[in-house]
Design a protein around this motif. Structure first.
Motif, PDB file in Angstrom:
ATOM      1  N   THR A 177      14.364 -16.232  60.037  1.00 40.18           N
ATOM      2  CA  THR A 177      15.401 -16.306  59.006  1.00 40.18           C
ATOM      3  C   THR A 177      14.918 -15.587  57.755  1.00 40.18           C
ATOM      4  N   THR A 178      15.854 -15.192  56.911  1.00 32.75           N
ATOM      5  CA  THR A 178      15.463 -14.542  55.656  1.00 32.75           C
ATOM      6  C   THR A 178      14.723 -15.520  54.751  1.00 32.75           C
ATOM      7  N   ALA A 179      15.067 -16.811  54.864  1.00 32.72           N
ATOM      8  CA  ALA A 179      14.371 -17.820  54.047  1.00 32.72           C
ATOM      9  C   ALA A 179      12.897 -17.896  54.435  1.00 32.72           C
ATOM     10  N   ALA A 180      12.629 -17.891  55.761  1.00 33.96           N
ATOM     11  CA  ALA A 180      11.239 -17.946  56.238  1.00 33.96           C
ATOM     12  C   ALA A 180      10.493 -16.662  55.867  1.00 33.96           C
ATOM     13  N   LEU A 181      11.189 -15.535  55.974  1.00 31.96           N
ATOM     14  CA  LEU A 181      10.564 -14.263  55.633  1.00 31.96           C
ATOM     15  C   LEU A 181      10.243 -14.196  54.140  1.00 31.96           C
ATOM     16  N   ALA A 182      11.174 -14.686  53.306  1.00 35.23           N
ATOM     17  CA  ALA A 182      10.947 -14.698  51.853  1.00 35.23           C
ATOM     18  C   ALA A 182       9.713 -15.541  51.517  1.00 35.23           C
ATOM     19  N   LYS A 183       9.569 -16.667  52.211  1.00 32.84           N
ATOM     20  CA  LYS A 183       8.407 -17.536  51.987  1.00 32.84           C
ATOM     21  C   LYS A 183       7.117 -16.834  52.406  1.00 32.84           C
ATOM     22  N   GLU A 184       7.167 -16.122  53.528  1.00 33.64           N
ATOM     23  CA  GLU A 184       6.000 -15.389  54.035  1.00 33.64           C
ATOM     24  C   GLU A 184       5.550 -14.316  53.043  1.00 33.64           C
ATOM     25  N   VAL A 185       6.518 -13.604  52.462  1.00 32.61           N
ATOM     26  CA  VAL A 185       6.204 -12.501  51.548  1.00 32.61           C
ATOM     27  C   VAL A 185       5.876 -13.010  50.147  1.00 32.61           C
ATOM     28  N   GLY A 186       6.444 -14.176  49.799  1.00 32.89           N
ATOM     29  CA  GLY A 186       6.250 -14.693  48.450  1.00 32.89           C
ATOM     30  C   GLY A 186       7.291 -14.195  47.470  1.00 32.89           C
ATOM     31  N   PHE A 187       8.461 -13.754  48.021  1.00 34.73           N
ATOM     32  CA  PHE A 187       9.588 -13.345  47.190  1.00 34.73           C
ATOM     33  C   PHE A 187      10.675 -14.398  47.301  1.00 34.73           C
ATOM     34  N   SER A 188      11.670 -14.285  46.451  1.00 39.14           N
ATOM     35  CA  SER A 188      12.899 -15.058  46.655  1.00 39.14           C
ATOM     36  C   SER A 188      13.772 -14.304  47.656  1.00 39.14           C
ATOM     37  N   GLU A 189      14.733 -15.012  48.274  1.00 41.56           N
ATOM     38  CA  GLU A 189      15.658 -14.324  49.182  1.00 41.56           C
ATOM     39  C   GLU A 189      16.433 -13.243  48.432  1.00 41.56           C
ATOM     40  N   ALA A 190      16.769 -13.528  47.186  1.00 41.50           N
ATOM     41  CA  ALA A 190      17.496 -12.534  46.380  1.00 41.50           C
ATOM     42  C   ALA A 190      16.667 -11.260  46.223  1.00 41.50           C
ATOM     43  N   ALA A 191      15.350 -11.429  46.053  1.00 40.83           N
ATOM     44  CA  ALA A 191      14.470 -10.257  45.918  1.00 40.83           C
ATOM     45  C   ALA A 191      14.417  -9.459  47.217  1.00 40.83           C
ATOM     46  N   LEU A 192      14.438 -10.162  48.359  1.00 42.29           N
ATOM     47  CA  LEU A 192      14.473  -9.466  49.652  1.00 42.29           C
ATOM     48  C   LEU A 192      15.692  -8.562  49.734  1.00 42.29           C
ATOM     49  N   TYR A 193      16.833  -9.125  49.339  1.00 41.05           N
ATOM     50  CA  TYR A 193      18.093  -8.386  49.468  1.00 41.05           C
ATOM     51  C   TYR A 193      18.196  -7.223  48.481  1.00 41.05           C
ATOM     52  N   ARG A 194      17.348  -7.214  47.478  1.00 41.43           N
ATOM     53  CA  ARG A 194      17.319  -6.051  46.583  1.00 41.43           C
ATOM     54  C   ARG A 194      16.695  -4.841  47.278  1.00 41.43           C
ATOM     55  N   HIS A 195      15.854  -5.111  48.272  1.00 43.25           N
ATOM     56  CA  HIS A 195      15.189  -4.036  49.003  1.00 43.25           C
ATOM     57  C   HIS A 195      15.880  -3.708  50.324  1.00 43.25           C
ATOM     58  N   PHE A 196      16.440  -4.719  50.962  1.00 47.01           N
ATOM     59  CA  PHE A 196      17.171  -4.544  52.217  1.00 47.01           C
ATOM     60  C   PHE A 196      18.456  -5.364  52.136  1.00 47.01           C
ATOM     61  N   PRO A 197      19.616  -4.744  52.337  1.00 47.69           N
ATOM     62  CA  PRO A 197      20.871  -5.486  52.203  1.00 47.69           C
ATOM     63  C   PRO A 197      21.102  -6.539  53.282  1.00 47.69           C
ATOM     64  N   SER A 198      20.346  -6.465  54.390  1.00 44.07           N
ATOM     65  CA  SER A 198      20.525  -7.442  55.472  1.00 44.07           C
ATOM     66  C   SER A 198      19.260  -7.482  56.326  1.00 44.07           C
ATOM     67  N   LYS A 199      19.179  -8.512  57.152  1.00 44.40           N
ATOM     68  CA  LYS A 199      18.037  -8.600  58.071  1.00 44.40           C
ATOM     69  C   LYS A 199      18.082  -7.463  59.092  1.00 44.40           C
ATOM     70  N   SER A 200      19.295  -7.079  59.484  1.00 46.72           N
ATOM     71  CA  SER A 200      19.438  -5.952  60.420  1.00 46.72           C
ATOM     72  C   SER A 200      18.792  -4.693  59.863  1.00 46.72           C
TER      73      SER A 200
END
Length: 202
Positions: A29-52
């Protein structure tokens, strides 16, 4: 794109590849990935618009790595059989070094993901098979050698042999190395693979 943004994207993709390796069978999940990276989910989506798009980033890494090295093999190696051997060895060694990403190649990590991602993987293997078929076609012109099987069947046999080892690697939980026994199996697999053609006098 700034170097910081590129580094963040790279960090996300590396974390995703690591999670694919250590959590086989688990849906990421994006939540688990955000935790792994140490970002917020919102920060993930700034770099990639989706998990796909994150999965697509990993697939692009596979394509760029493998096909850039294939281009080097084609430049350096004149023998058709050696070209095929080195290309498949490259594929197996890449998978061995990148177990998490290998789960994308087998489709194991794409369950429930978009059809487009499955299409990208299919396209990647089609491209590999086309490359091998082209090498075998050129062997007749360059070396007066022709596969004993029809061209399509010969290319498919070689790639399918490597693909089977990749599937075994994922199925074994990355314990059964794809390069194991390959050096000994290759001469047996390709014994009698080619026959010589006679140049027709004009």
């Amino acid at each position: 794109m700034s170097s910081e943004k590129i580094n963040r994207r790279q960090q996300i993709l590396e974390a995703l590849a690591h999670m694919l390796e250590v959590s086989p069978g688990a849906r990421i999940t994006t939540a688990a990935l955000a935790k792994e990276v140490g970002f917020s989910e919102a920060a993930l989506y700034r770099h990639f618009p989706s998990k796909s798009k994150m999965f697509e980033g990993l697939i692009e890494f596979i394509e760029e790595t493998i096909f850039s090295r294939i281009a080097m093999i084609l430049q350096e190696e004149p023998s058709a059989l050696n070209r095929c051997q080195k290309i498949l060895q490259l594929l197996l060694a890449f998978c061995e070094r990148n177990p998490g990403i290998t789960r994308l190649l087998t489709g194991d990590a794409l369950t429930g993901e978009t059809e487009r991602l499955h299409g990208r993987i299919l396209q990647l293997f089609d491209r590999l098979e086309t490359q091998i078929r082209q090498i075998l076609r050129e062997a007749e012109l360059r070396e007066h050698l022709r596969p004993t099987l029809p061209l399509g069947g010969a290319a498919n046999l070689l790639l399918a042999s490597a693909e089977g080892r990749i599937v075994q690697y994922v199925r074994s939980g990355f314990k059964r190395k794809p390069t194991e026994y390959w050096a000994e199996q290759w001469p047996v697999l390709t014994a009698g693979f080619f026959r010589e053609t006679v140049a027709v006098a004009r």
